[in-house]
Write a protein that holds these residues in place. Sequence first.
Motif, short mmCIF file in Angstrom:
data_model
loop_
_atom_site.label_atom_id
_atom_site.label_comp_id
_atom_site.label_asym_id
_atom_site.label_seq_id
_atom_site.Cartn_x
_atom_site.Cartn_y
_atom_site.Cartn_z
N GLN A 138 0.83 -1.21 0.00
CA GLN A 138 0.00 0.00 0.00
C GLN A 138 0.86 1.26 0.00
OE1 GLN A 138 -3.48 0.26 -0.36
NE2 GLN A 138 -2.82 2.36 -0.73
N ARG A 139 1.94 1.25 0.80
CA ARG A 139 2.83 2.41 0.81
C ARG A 139 3.48 2.61 -0.56
NH1 ARG A 139 4.13 0.17 5.89
NH2 ARG A 139 6.20 -0.52 5.21
N HIS A 141 2.14 1.66 -3.45
CA HIS A 141 1.07 2.16 -4.31
C HIS A 141 0.89 3.66 -4.11
CE1 HIS A 141 -3.14 3.20 -5.22
NE2 HIS A 141 -2.94 2.42 -6.27
N ASP A 142 0.87 4.09 -2.86
CA ASP A 142 0.71 5.52 -2.57
C ASP A 142 1.87 6.33 -3.15
OD1 ASP A 142 -1.59 4.79 -1.22
OD2 ASP A 142 -0.70 5.02 0.78
N THR A 145 1.42 6.57 -6.86
CA THR A 145 0.33 7.49 -7.14
C THR A 145 0.82 8.94 -7.02
OG1 THR A 145 -1.33 5.91 -6.42
CG2 THR A 145 -1.99 8.23 -6.43
N SER A 146 1.68 9.19 -6.05
CA SER A 146 2.21 10.56 -5.88
C SER A 146 3.06 10.97 -7.08
CB SER A 146 3.01 10.68 -4.59
OG SER A 146 4.30 10.11 -4.71
#
Length: 168
Positions: A138-139, A141-142, A145-146
């Motif tokens: 998840q980190r 992915h984040d 995304t950034s």
Amino acid sequence: MKPVVSIIMGSTSDLPVMEKACKLLDELQVPFEVNALSAHRTPDAVEQFARSAKERGLKVIIAAAGMAAALPGVIAASTTLPVIGVPIKGMLDGLDAMLSIIQMPPGIPVATVGVNGAQNAAILAVEMLALADEQLAQRLHDYKTSLKEKIEKANRELAEVKYDYKTN
């Protein structure tokens, strides 16, 4: 906290390049260690490091080297852990190091990123680790995304720049 990634460089002169890997691992909360070992100047220490890496709990090794760039391959020869090689720009703009790292014999693979590609090496290490860690996935992915959001913001800012013959 025990490291799961080890960043090894042939010399501390490689640290300005490898700091990008350190910063990314730190940002994504991945425990890591950083050491200097030389395939040519400290071959016994390199072999001992590689042979003990798995039992120490390491999961991925990022190895940076310039010129002859033997370090990633020497490490890969003595461990079953994945090794990611980072060719360091040197005498031939890093081409010498890159060719040394990617031309490994069958059975001794070293994943290789671009010249001075420490950040991509860290991302690749995180992608490997994220296969078995949903929170890390998840980190990651984040983070990715950034990256998209930064480009979208840059495009919005570019749209505001005016020139007489600019069409967008």
